[in-house]
Motif scaffolding. Structure first.
Motif, PDB file in Angstrom:
ATOM      1  N   ALA A 170     -10.275   2.835  -5.388  1.00 15.11           N
ATOM      2  CA  ALA A 170      -9.089   2.138  -5.893  1.00 15.11           C
ATOM      3  C   ALA A 170      -9.005   2.288  -7.411  1.00 15.11           C
ATOM      4  CB  ALA A 170      -9.139   0.674  -5.497  1.00 15.11           C
ATOM      5  N   VAL A 171     -10.157   2.242  -8.068  1.00 18.31           N
ATOM      6  CA  VAL A 171     -10.176   2.436  -9.523  1.00 18.31           C
ATOM      7  C   VAL A 171      -9.714   3.854  -9.864  1.00 18.31           C
ATOM      8  CG1 VAL A 171     -11.663   2.617 -11.541  1.00 18.31           C
ATOM      9  CG2 VAL A 171     -11.966   0.726  -9.930  1.00 18.31           C
ATOM     10  N   LEU A 172     -10.243   4.807  -9.099  1.00 18.14           N
ATOM     11  CA  LEU A 172      -9.863   6.209  -9.296  1.00 18.14           C
ATOM     12  C   LEU A 172      -8.358   6.374  -9.110  1.00 18.14           C
ATOM     13  CD1 LEU A 172     -12.275   8.115  -9.723  1.00 18.14           C
ATOM     14  CD2 LEU A 172     -11.733   9.143  -7.517  1.00 18.14           C
ATOM     15  N   SER A 173      -7.835   5.701  -8.098  1.00 24.00           N
ATOM     16  CA  SER A 173      -6.415   5.786  -7.776  1.00 24.00           C
ATOM     17  C   SER A 173      -5.563   5.344  -8.963  1.00 24.00           C
ATOM     18  CB  SER A 173      -6.137   4.920  -6.554  1.00 24.00           C
ATOM     19  OG  SER A 173      -4.761   4.857  -6.328  1.00 24.00           O
ATOM     20  N   GLY A 174      -6.040   4.310  -9.640  1.00 27.75           N
ATOM     21  CA  GLY A 174      -5.299   3.805 -10.794  1.00 27.75           C
ATOM     22  C   GLY A 174      -5.226   4.822 -11.923  1.00 27.75           C
ATOM     23  N   GLY A 213      -1.094  -1.129   6.873  1.00 28.27           N
ATOM     24  CA  GLY A 213      -1.596  -1.428   5.542  1.00 28.27           C
ATOM     25  C   GLY A 213      -2.165  -2.816   5.363  1.00 28.27           C
ATOM     26  N   SER A 214      -2.017  -3.712   6.370  1.00 23.31           N
ATOM     27  CA  SER A 214      -2.522  -5.054   6.145  1.00 23.31           C
ATOM     28  C   SER A 214      -3.995  -5.161   6.528  1.00 23.31           C
ATOM     29  CB  SER A 214      -1.710  -6.053   6.944  1.00 23.31           C
ATOM     30  OG  SER A 214      -1.825  -5.715   8.310  1.00 23.31           O
ATOM     31  N   SER A 215      -4.368  -4.498   7.629  1.00 22.18           N
ATOM     32  CA  SER A 215      -5.764  -4.584   8.037  1.00 22.18           C
ATOM     33  C   SER A 215      -6.511  -3.362   7.538  1.00 22.18           C
ATOM     34  CB  SER A 215      -5.844  -4.640   9.558  1.00 22.18           C
ATOM     35  OG  SER A 215      -5.240  -3.495  10.103  1.00 22.18           O
ATOM     36  N   PRO A 231      -3.156   2.503   1.562  1.00 21.66           N
ATOM     37  CA  PRO A 231      -2.826   1.466   0.587  1.00 21.66           C
ATOM     38  C   PRO A 231      -4.045   1.084  -0.231  1.00 21.66           C
ATOM     39  CG  PRO A 231      -2.037   0.908   2.777  1.00 21.66           C
ATOM     40  CD  PRO A 231      -2.852   2.123   2.941  1.00 21.66           C
ATOM     41  N   LEU A 232      -3.771   0.787  -1.480  1.00 24.81           N
ATOM     42  CA  LEU A 232      -4.842   0.427  -2.416  1.00 24.81           C
ATOM     43  C   LEU A 232      -5.772  -0.633  -1.833  1.00 24.81           C
ATOM     44  CD1 LEU A 232      -2.857   0.230  -5.753  1.00 24.81           C
ATOM     45  CD2 LEU A 232      -4.673   1.834  -5.179  1.00 24.81           C
ATOM     46  N   GLU A 233      -5.146  -1.612  -1.106  1.00 20.96           N
ATOM     47  CA  GLU A 233      -5.945  -2.733  -0.599  1.00 20.96           C
ATOM     48  C   GLU A 233      -7.004  -2.283   0.384  1.00 20.96           C
ATOM     49  OE1 GLU A 233      -2.816  -2.329  -0.671  1.00 20.96           O
ATOM     50  OE2 GLU A 233      -1.712  -4.081  -1.331  1.00 20.96           O
TER      51      GLU A 233
END
Ligand SMILES: Nc1ncnc2c1ncn2[C@@H]1O[C@H](COP(=O)(O)OP(=O)(O)OP(=O)(O)O)[C@@H](O)[C@H]1O
Ligand SMILES: [Mg+2]
Lengths: 415, 312
Positions: free
Chosen positions: A358-362, A43-45, A349-351
């Motif tokens: 990401a907007v959709l995910s929210g 999830g970091s990269s 992950p969102l990042e």
């Protein structure tokens, strides 16, 4: 209130009789989540390649090399590519692969002659999780491939592994003979195998400290997502219970009872709330006491997760009632489950998501809940900030269950 | 007490119940007898509140079932035709849940559950899950769940189908006891013998209509001790209608049904008068391949009323 409690008690009794499905709801998402997120580097990269890439270099082509190269195309969780030693070094330095494995010349000979053989594994320092995965897979593969070939290669080749037409099993005699041989060989070679002569030298090996740190960050990033994923699956599974009750005819019977099906529905919500609360508590306790995680607001995080679970159930309930058949209803709920599963931030992950996703995910209920759960766990927000989001969830629950209550009578009567 | 007046229930174009009226009184076992698809279960569904009638009224213990559904429901006990049990709960848990669903609780519920389990012979299986039960055992439990709360009005929809003869006797005894305690029992069946031996009064239904109603006695007088003669073969419908009034001894016989393949007649002491019928038919060119003589019974009444057999 009493009728609702009665209905809930009945459902809890039923869940108690079938703990396996509860465990599965927790275990399956945990497995899926772990595997997939590992492949994405924790999830970091940003996501580059879902499978680790192993470069394989050797000065002369050995059988072991071939087996390893073949494993990549088989079920092994990594891609194996053969290169020359120089080319391999160049590519790993450029960060183009997860790891490079260099096999020494005359590897098999050396092993049989009782000399320790050294394999060199060069890992890509830029990737965290993938090389670790290569190391683990490799250790296993090496042992399997090498020993299998050395010990039983002859017999395995002898054995006609294609069963005769119309026959699904190998002839008993052959299997028996093979197992006797396997036993004898294992006995004889026990001292050779323990300790193993074949060793992989990891370059550079992460220090123990670093490793623990990676694990910790990885867990704290992924745990809330796993928990909500498990609750998502649970919600879908629990919503299907209405079909069971319909098929058993009990919904019709309860329609004729003063208890009524709407109380039955409310009871189901209450029982599900208990079960999901139990699951959330279990995960949080496990993370705290077994995995050593620290949470800023463990109690509120558990409560918030449980409420999210109920909101997800409220989403699936009316969808179940829309289906003409149980299969149809499953299709409908799956059509909602899968996007939520993919978008909700548990898996990717969102990042690492492109901005618009990401907007959709929210806007997905689980994605919305995940943001708040993370904030609760990390301490960037506290229970006070949850007031409005809680109202949002409660509204979702009321709408979902309200709709289900409207649809339920027709669902019961429909033939 | 149940009063049904001009009940009608339609599903789109299908009319499941066309026009049903009857009254079942306290202390009485009232039978609804009819073939498959006659509309028995639909009628029961309208009484129990599962279905909404399209027309007509249902009154239970003086209360309108549509205006006061919850009050009516709390006085009813229902044994549905299809099993309605939680397969993953034990017999006892099922009884406890359904008892509670009808408002029973505490020690009263516990006592009733034990009593009922004992009566249906499942006392030793009380803690076993329903999935592990045989079909007949499930039927018995299904029956018990309907009366665990001691309802004033019992609706029983073919409760003995698939139950072995001994258990059936026990269940029917239970039904009689309920009636003796002053409860109103509405019992649907397509078993003639069961209706004849169990029910005080009966309504015979076919295609959503009540075609006869009354005590067994009243119904058999409708047959006037006549026997039914059913003939199979080949008949000329018009010729039969003109021929029969001229055949000696058969002039007053009632033609229940006549088609090119069947002829059904109702006549007192028909068996002794068959020779004259056969010779007249032979002379008219009719072919008779099969003869069935039926003594006066619900079965023959049903055939007489509908022109078909009950278990078609
Ligand atoms: N939900 C429904 N939709 C459409 N038609 C229905 C429905 N339920 C019942 N029917 C029809 O209504 C008629 C009466 O059905 P019902 O179940 O009341 O018969 P029954 O007398 O109980 O028969 P059986 O002895 O087989 O139980 C049948 O023709 C049936 O097909
Ligand atoms: Mg029926």
């Amino acid at each position: 209130m009493r009728p609702i409690l009665q209905a809930a008690w009945k459902d809890l009794q039923r869940h108690r009789r079938d703990p396996l499905s509860l465990i599965l709801w927790l275990a399956i998402p945990a497995c899926i989540g772990t595997l997939i997120s590992l492949a994405f580097g924790g999830g970091s990269s940003p996501a580059s390649s879902p499978r680790p890439q192993l470069l394989l270099a050797e000065s002369d082509e050995s059988l072991l090399g071939s087996i390893l190269a073949g494993a990549g195309n088989g079920g092994a969780p990594l891609d194996v590519e053969r290169t020359s030693i120089e080319e391999g070094r160049r590519r790993i330095n450029n960060g183009e692969a997860s790891a490079l494995l260099i096999l020494p010349p005359n590897l098999a000979r050396a092993f049989l002659d009782g000399e320790p053989a050294n394999l060199e594994l060069i890992t890509n320092p830029a990737q965290r999780i993938l090389p670790q995965m290569v190391e683990e897979s490799l250790e296993m593969l090496l042992e399997l491939a090498f020993y299998a070939d050395q010990l039983f290669g002859e017999s395995l080749r002898d054995l006609d592994l294609e069963p005769q037409a119309g026959q699904w099993v190998l002839p008993d005699l052959r299997v028996a003979a093979l197992s006797v041989e396997v036993n004898q060989v294992l006995e004889g070679l026990r001292q050779v195998l323990l300790p193993p002569r074949l060793q992989v030298e990891f370059v550079p090996a992460p220090t123990a400290e670093e490793d623990a740190e990676h694990q910790a960050t990885f867990l704290s990033i992924m745990l809330p997502g796993f928990l909500l994923m498990a609750l998502l699956f649970m919600a879908q599974g629990l919503s299907e219970d209405l079909w069971k009750e319909r098929e058993w005819g009990v919904l019709a019977r309860v329609t004729s009872a003063p208890l009524g099906i709407r109380n039955l529905l409310a009871g189901k919500g209450l029982a599900s709330l208990c079960v999901m609360g139990l699951a959330a508590s279990f995960v949080m306790l496990l993370a705290t006491y077994v995995l050593g995680q620290e949470f800023a607001h463990p109690f509120w995080a558990t409560l918030w997760s449980t409420l999210t679970g109920l909101a997800l159930l409220a989403l699936f309930m009316p969808l179940q009632l829309l289906g003409r058949t149980r299969q149809g209803a499953n299709m409908i709920t799956s059509c909602v489950l899968i996007p939520l599963f993919l978008l909700g931030g548990s898996l990717f992950p969102l990042e690492s998501m492109p901005d618009f996703i990401a907007v959709l995910s929210g806007w997905t209920p689980n994605g919305y809940a995940l943001v708040h759960l993370r904030a609760l766990i990390s301490g960037t927000s506290g229970p006070a900030q949850l007031f409005l989001p809680t109202l949002v969830l409660i509204a979702l629950i009321c709408i979902g269950f309200g709709l289900a209550g409207v649809l339920l009578p027709r669902f019961v009567r429909r033939k | 007490m149940i009063q049904i007046t001009e009940l009608q229930k339609r599903y789109g174009d299908v009319t499941a119940v066309e026009d049903v009226s009857f009254e079942a009184r306290p202390g009485e076992i009232f039978g609804l007898l009819g073939p498959n698809g006659a509309g028995k279960s639909t009628t029961l569904g309208c009484i129990s509140g599962l279905l909404k009638p399209s027309k007509g009224s249902v009154t239970v213990l003086g209360m309108d079932a549509q205006l006061e559904p919850t009050k009516v429901k709390s006085r009813l006990g229902l044994v549905p035709q299809e099993l309605a049990l939680y397969e993953d709960l034990s017999a006892q848990e099922n009884l406890e849940f359904f008892g509670a669903a009808w408002g029973l609780g505490g020690a009263r519920l516990r006592d009733r559950v034990s009593e009922v389990l004992d009566r249906i012979g499942l006392e030793d299986r009380r803690r076993d899950r329903v999935t592990t039960f045989s079909g007949g055992m499930k039927r018995r439990l299904n029956f018990a769940c309907g009366l665990v709360h001691e309802p004033d009005v019992l609706l029983l929809d073919e409760p003995t189908v698939g139950v072995d003869p001994q258990s059936r006797v026990k269940l029917l005894d239970l039904v009689r006891e309920e009636a003796e305690r002053g409860r109103t029992v509405l019992y649907t069946t397509h078993y003639m013998e069961e209706a004849e031996s169990l029910c005080d009064r009966l309504a015979i239904v076919d295609r959503g209509r009540v075609i006869a109603c009354g005590t067994l006695q009243e119904l058999s007088t409708q047959l006037a001790e006549r026997e039914l003669v059913r003939l199979g073969g080949h008949f000329d419908v018009a010729a039969i209608r003109s021929l029969l009034p001229q055949v000696p001894e058969w002039a007053e016989a009632e033609i229940v049904q006549v088609t090119t393949e069947h002829l059904v007649l109702a006549k007192g002491e028909a068996s002794r008068k068959l020779p004259s019928l056969f010779s007249a038919l032979a002379n008219s060119g009719a072919v008779v391949r099969e003869t069935v003589l039926t003594r006066p019974s619900l079965e023959s009444l049903f055939i007489k009323l509908t022109g078909k057999e009950l278990r078609e």
